[in-house]
Design a protein around this motif. Sequence first.
Motif, PDB file in Angstrom:
ATOM      1  N   GLY A 105       0.645  -1.072  -0.022  1.00 37.87           N
ATOM      2  CA  GLY A 105      -0.040  -0.022   0.013  1.00 37.87           C
ATOM      3  C   GLY A 105       0.668   1.174  -0.012  1.00 37.87           C
ATOM      4  N   GLY A 106       0.155   2.449  -0.003  1.00 35.42           N
ATOM      5  CA  GLY A 106       0.953   3.717   0.010  1.00 35.42           C
ATOM      6  C   GLY A 106       1.205   4.437   1.438  1.00 35.42           C
ATOM      7  N   ALA A 107       1.159   5.656   1.261  1.00 35.38           N
ATOM      8  CA  ALA A 107       1.537   6.252   2.650  1.00 35.38           C
ATOM      9  C   ALA A 107       0.582   6.112   3.903  1.00 35.38           C
ATOM     10  CB  ALA A 107       1.491   7.833   2.496  1.00 35.38           C
ATOM     11  N   GLY A 108      -0.826   5.797   3.340  1.00 35.23           N
ATOM     12  CA  GLY A 108      -1.572   5.453   4.484  1.00 35.23           C
ATOM     13  C   GLY A 108      -1.423   4.213   5.207  1.00 35.23           C
ATOM     14  N   THR A 109      -1.038   3.207   4.382  1.00 35.07           N
ATOM     15  CA  THR A 109      -0.881   1.944   4.729  1.00 35.07           C
ATOM     16  C   THR A 109       0.466   1.962   5.770  1.00 35.07           C
ATOM     17  OG1 THR A 109      -1.617   0.804   2.944  1.00 35.07           O
ATOM     18  CG2 THR A 109      -0.163  -0.531   4.096  1.00 35.07           C
ATOM     19  N   LEU A 110       1.203   2.680   5.268  1.00 38.39           N
ATOM     20  CA  LEU A 110       2.642   2.863   6.162  1.00 38.39           C
ATOM     21  C   LEU A 110       2.254   3.460   7.274  1.00 38.39           C
ATOM     22  CD1 LEU A 110       5.086   3.396   3.326  1.00 38.39           C
ATOM     23  CD2 LEU A 110       4.868   1.199   4.580  1.00 38.39           C
ATOM     24  N   GLU A 111       1.807   4.474   7.461  1.00 40.52           N
ATOM     25  CA  GLU A 111       1.362   5.284   8.612  1.00 40.52           C
ATOM     26  C   GLU A 111       0.721   4.393   9.545  1.00 40.52           C
ATOM     27  OE1 GLU A 111      -0.742   7.743  11.159  1.00 40.52           O
ATOM     28  OE2 GLU A 111      -1.752   6.946   9.597  1.00 40.52           O
ATOM     29  N   GLU A 112      -0.214   3.834   8.959  1.00 39.63           N
ATOM     30  CA  GLU A 112      -1.233   3.061  10.011  1.00 39.63           C
ATOM     31  C   GLU A 112      -0.430   2.010  10.770  1.00 39.63           C
ATOM     32  OE1 GLU A 112      -5.720   3.616   8.378  1.00 39.63           O
ATOM     33  OE2 GLU A 112      -4.228   2.419   7.440  1.00 39.63           O
ATOM     34  N   TRP A 113       0.470   1.240   9.878  1.00 40.38           N
ATOM     35  CA  TRP A 113       1.176   0.243  10.357  1.00 40.38           C
ATOM     36  C   TRP A 113       2.138   0.797  11.473  1.00 40.38           C
ATOM     37  CZ3 TRP A 113       6.046  -1.777  10.947  1.00 40.38           C
ATOM     38  CH2 TRP A 113       6.115  -3.053  11.181  1.00 40.38           C
ATOM     39  N   PHE A 114       3.202   1.675  10.774  1.00 37.52           N
ATOM     40  CA  PHE A 114       3.890   2.454  11.886  1.00 37.52           C
ATOM     41  C   PHE A 114       3.404   2.518  13.156  1.00 37.52           C
ATOM     42  CE2 PHE A 114       7.174   2.053   8.291  1.00 37.52           C
ATOM     43  CZ  PHE A 114       8.002   1.412   8.937  1.00 37.52           C
ATOM     44  N   GLU A 115       2.364   3.163  13.146  1.00 40.13           N
ATOM     45  CA  GLU A 115       1.854   3.529  14.556  1.00 40.13           C
ATOM     46  C   GLU A 115       1.730   2.536  15.348  1.00 40.13           C
ATOM     47  OE1 GLU A 115      -1.819   6.353  16.558  1.00 40.13           O
ATOM     48  OE2 GLU A 115      -1.177   6.747  14.466  1.00 40.13           O
ATOM     49  N   VAL A 116       0.816   1.287  15.058  1.00 40.58           N
ATOM     50  CA  VAL A 116       0.770   0.191  15.965  1.00 40.58           C
ATOM     51  C   VAL A 116       2.165  -0.411  16.279  1.00 40.58           C
ATOM     52  CG1 VAL A 116      -1.491  -0.231  15.427  1.00 40.58           C
ATOM     53  CG2 VAL A 116       0.051  -1.328  13.992  1.00 40.58           C
ATOM     54  N   PHE A 117       2.937  -0.400  15.446  1.00 36.33           N
ATOM     55  CA  PHE A 117       4.394  -1.020  15.606  1.00 36.33           C
ATOM     56  C   PHE A 117       5.120   0.048  16.892  1.00 36.33           C
ATOM     57  CE2 PHE A 117       8.947  -1.258  14.477  1.00 36.33           C
ATOM     58  CZ  PHE A 117       9.306  -2.366  14.978  1.00 36.33           C
ATOM     59  N   THR A 118       4.882   1.213  16.399  1.00 34.36           N
ATOM     60  CA  THR A 118       5.436   2.037  17.572  1.00 34.36           C
ATOM     61  C   THR A 118       4.940   1.739  18.946  1.00 34.36           C
ATOM     62  OG1 THR A 118       5.732   3.851  15.914  1.00 34.36           O
ATOM     63  CG2 THR A 118       5.925   4.454  18.131  1.00 34.36           C
ATOM     64  N   TRP A 119       3.697   1.549  18.976  1.00 34.82           N
ATOM     65  CA  TRP A 119       2.907   1.270  20.083  1.00 34.82           C
ATOM     66  C   TRP A 119       3.632  -0.079  20.901  1.00 34.82           C
ATOM     67  CZ3 TRP A 119      -2.745   2.019  18.387  1.00 34.82           C
ATOM     68  CH2 TRP A 119      -3.294   3.502  18.242  1.00 34.82           C
ATOM     69  N   LEU A 120       3.720  -1.066  19.728  1.00 39.61           N
ATOM     70  CA  LEU A 120       4.462  -2.331  20.376  1.00 39.61           C
ATOM     71  C   LEU A 120       5.763  -1.984  20.969  1.00 39.61           C
ATOM     72  CD1 LEU A 120       4.493  -5.216  20.559  1.00 39.61           C
ATOM     73  CD2 LEU A 120       5.570  -5.199  18.111  1.00 39.61           C
ATOM     74  N   GLN A 121       6.459  -0.933  20.417  1.00 37.06           N
ATOM     75  CA  GLN A 121       7.795  -0.661  20.826  1.00 37.06           C
ATOM     76  C   GLN A 121       7.692  -0.049  22.281  1.00 37.06           C
ATOM     77  OE1 GLN A 121      10.792   1.152  18.326  1.00 37.06           O
ATOM     78  NE2 GLN A 121       9.093   0.798  16.666  1.00 37.06           N
ATOM     79  N   LEU A 122       6.701   0.772  22.464  1.00 40.28           N
ATOM     80  CA  LEU A 122       6.707   1.493  23.647  1.00 40.28           C
ATOM     81  C   LEU A 122       6.022   0.727  24.758  1.00 40.28           C
ATOM     82  CD1 LEU A 122       5.866   5.068  22.217  1.00 40.28           C
ATOM     83  CD2 LEU A 122       7.979   4.160  23.032  1.00 40.28           C
ATOM     84  N   GLY A 123       5.547  -0.529  24.538  1.00 41.28           N
ATOM     85  CA  GLY A 123       4.678  -1.248  25.318  1.00 41.28           C
ATOM     86  C   GLY A 123       3.026  -0.929  25.637  1.00 41.28           C
ATOM     87  N   TYR A 124       2.589  -0.276  24.807  1.00 40.60           N
ATOM     88  CA  TYR A 124       0.985   0.106  24.785  1.00 40.60           C
ATOM     89  C   TYR A 124       0.234  -1.060  24.503  1.00 40.60           C
ATOM     90  CZ  TYR A 124       1.984   4.997  25.539  1.00 40.60           C
ATOM     91  OH  TYR A 124       2.361   6.187  25.963  1.00 40.60           O
ATOM     92  N   HIS A 125       0.960  -2.120  23.794  1.00 38.57           N
ATOM     93  CA  HIS A 125       0.306  -3.338  23.490  1.00 38.57           C
ATOM     94  C   HIS A 125       1.249  -4.374  23.341  1.00 38.57           C
ATOM     95  CE1 HIS A 125       1.046  -3.780  19.281  1.00 38.57           C
ATOM     96  NE2 HIS A 125       0.770  -2.536  19.017  1.00 38.57           N
TER      97      HIS A 125
END
Length: 189
Positions: free
Chosen positions: A108-128
């Motif tokens: 996908g494009g920018a939206g796909t990447l932005e949505e995925w990177f947000e949840v990946f960042t949350w994983l790194q930070l321990g939010y899930h």
Amino acid sequence: MNLNNIAIFCGSSNGANESYVKAANDMGKFLALTNRKLIYGGAKVGCMGELANASLTYHGHVIGVIPQKLVDVEIAHEDINELHTVADMHERKAKMAELADGFIALPGGAGTLEEWFEVFTWLQLGYHKKPCGFLNINGFYDPLISMLENTVKEGFMKKSYLDLIIIDPNPKSLIEKMEAFEMNSISKW
């Protein structure tokens, strides 16, 4: 880990290669045949629509989360099992994260990447502690993985975070790897 509800981020267009549409269809079919709920952006267009339609064809349960602005331009998929209309993209991502047991990005494009990177960042930070993966069709994500390897090399990301990303070109084996995922305790600082 039990992945009953999988959020998929993917393109609202079909992309330049027919393999991307095929991958969306294969993923939708696989989710339906394995009794997993599909949580996605709620659109009827592009790979998003193909993904939802494939799941519905095989009697899968499809949940869409779409901002009102996209409903207003008539791209909402009204034939899915559940359609949540939300105020904006922030609310969309929060709702999808709430509903999902894991997250996958198809091409996908920018939206796909932005949505995925947000949840990946949350994983790194321990939010899930939910797995995050890429369905890497035709090496689509190889340049991005190289960039992330460079962030490790240049000291902006720990290798242990890069190792959290699950990558596979096949829906079945990707989800099997995601089910085996265990979040070890990683300190951000």
